[in-house]
Design a protein around this motif. Sequence first.
Motif, PDB file in Angstrom:
ATOM      1  N   SER A  76      35.765  39.475  42.757  1.00  0.00           N
ATOM      2  CA  SER A  76      37.724  40.581  43.084  1.00  0.00           C
ATOM      3  C   SER A  76      37.484  41.583  43.124  1.00  0.00           C
ATOM      4  O   SER A  76      36.872  42.258  42.386  1.00  0.00           O
ATOM      5  N   GLN A  77      38.487  42.498  43.787  1.00  0.00           N
ATOM      6  CA  GLN A  77      38.066  43.888  44.258  1.00  0.00           C
ATOM      7  C   GLN A  77      39.970  44.168  43.097  1.00  0.00           C
ATOM      8  O   GLN A  77      40.481  43.507  43.132  1.00  0.00           O
ATOM      9  N   PRO A  78      39.395  45.462  42.292  1.00  0.00           N
ATOM     10  CA  PRO A  78      41.098  46.180  42.386  1.00  0.00           C
ATOM     11  C   PRO A  78      41.741  46.078  43.059  1.00  0.00           C
ATOM     12  O   PRO A  78      41.745  46.674  44.602  1.00  0.00           O
ATOM     13  N   ASP A 107      46.388  44.511  47.148  1.00  0.00           N
ATOM     14  CA  ASP A 107      45.758  43.611  46.123  1.00  0.00           C
ATOM     15  C   ASP A 107      44.705  43.134  47.400  1.00  0.00           C
ATOM     16  O   ASP A 107      45.251  42.249  48.499  1.00  0.00           O
ATOM     17  N   GLU A 109      42.277  40.778  47.498  1.00  0.00           N
ATOM     18  CA  GLU A 109      42.510  39.450  47.462  1.00  0.00           C
ATOM     19  C   GLU A 109      44.127  39.157  47.658  1.00  0.00           C
ATOM     20  O   GLU A 109      43.917  37.719  47.930  1.00  0.00           O
ATOM     21  N   ASP A 154      45.969  42.962  39.144  1.00  0.00           N
ATOM     22  CA  ASP A 154      46.494  42.204  40.069  1.00  0.00           C
ATOM     23  C   ASP A 154      46.191  40.602  39.168  1.00  0.00           C
ATOM     24  O   ASP A 154      46.220  40.638  37.950  1.00  0.00           O
ATOM     25  N   GLN A 156      43.870  39.241  38.690  1.00  0.00           N
ATOM     26  CA  GLN A 156      42.275  38.257  38.494  1.00  0.00           C
ATOM     27  C   GLN A 156      42.576  39.476  37.025  1.00  0.00           C
ATOM     28  O   GLN A 156      41.414  39.737  36.158  1.00  0.00           O
TER      29      GLN A 156
HETATM   30 CA   LIG Z   1      41.874  41.458  43.116  1.00  0.00          CA
END
Ligand SMILES: [Ca+2]
Length: 359
Positions: A76-78, A107, A109, A154, A156
């Motif tokens: 996942s991306q920040p 986010d 995602e 987020d 995650q």
């Molecule tokens: Ca994320």
Amino acid sequence: MASKIFLMTLCSLFLKSDASFFEVRYPSVVVSAETGGNLTIAAGPNGGNIYMTPGDRGTVFIGHTDMLKLFEIVNSQPPVWGQKAPYGPLGTFLGGDVVSVQLMAIDPEGTHLRYEKVSGALPPGVYLDKATGKLNGTAPDVDATYEFGIRVVDEQGKYADQTFTIDTRERDQCRSNPCLNGGTCTDDFGTYTCKCTEKYGGKVCNIVCASQAVGVANSVKKIPDAQMAGHYAFGSSDHKAYEGRLGSSTGWIGMDKNSWLQVDLGNVRNVQAVATQGYSATYTLSTYHLDCSVDGNRFTHVSQVNGTAELFTGSGKSYTTSTKQVLAVPQTCRYVRFIPNTWTGTHPGFRVEIYACEL
Ligand SMILES: [Ca+2]
Ligand SMILES: [Ca+2]
């Protein structure tokens, strides 16, 4: 049936060995090494693969974590701060202004974001809504720059920090000319004060002090009984000082010119008028002196004409009505004494009210 026979064969092969290093239980299969041992799963050297395949509703766990979730987190991306929340100033606000600023981040995602302050200080009176990333509140009335770091996180646990500033400017609370009747305004932090001209009082000088009863009167009794004192009274318990209230069914009766009725206002005030009313046909008040004191020890004669002690006029025989006297010069007093000078009937008897502003 064939696999069952195979497993049973495995059990007999490994469980029965003296130094057991491999354990298989049916129907679940547990592979575990001895205490302190390692477990290695290795594919064959010539391009062999290792497959971990959960059942239809199954999960592959590593520790207690779903392995697929783990990959989701790793991949996942920040969050990313949006253009509406750039680094730096979020605005300049005058003291008392409503602050409503939306910090924006997304986010990649698309998971839910939450916001938290991680450094610095928000302006006093301004708060961060952690669920929405909105700054709400009222700007403080000071010249200041507030710098603070906000972290957006987020689902995650990936996050991004950003530093912002809010500038506040002190507002001139006198700008709207709030002081009435010639009062002088002084600006302050978040407020103002009015210095009223002589005859006026109250926060905005809207009160005419000579009309502002302090509440000696029987119908109000803002001045408690304990703050009324009499000296050299006539009679006994029937004529207590606390009965000397305008409109009272009784009244206070003095012996003679050496008697006085005193009202303690509770604090030092700007006294501008007094009223008296006789007690009955027998006990009245025609003229009187008025004394004033700040500390209850040193009294000065209040004069109707500045510099000259002068008598005040009471209601005389018409004891059913009160007679009001406006002071020529407002007095700063806490203690006010009514000293009878002349009366009709046998003794001076009367009831009083005082008109004053708070200082
Ligand atoms: Ca994320
Ligand atoms: Ca101000």
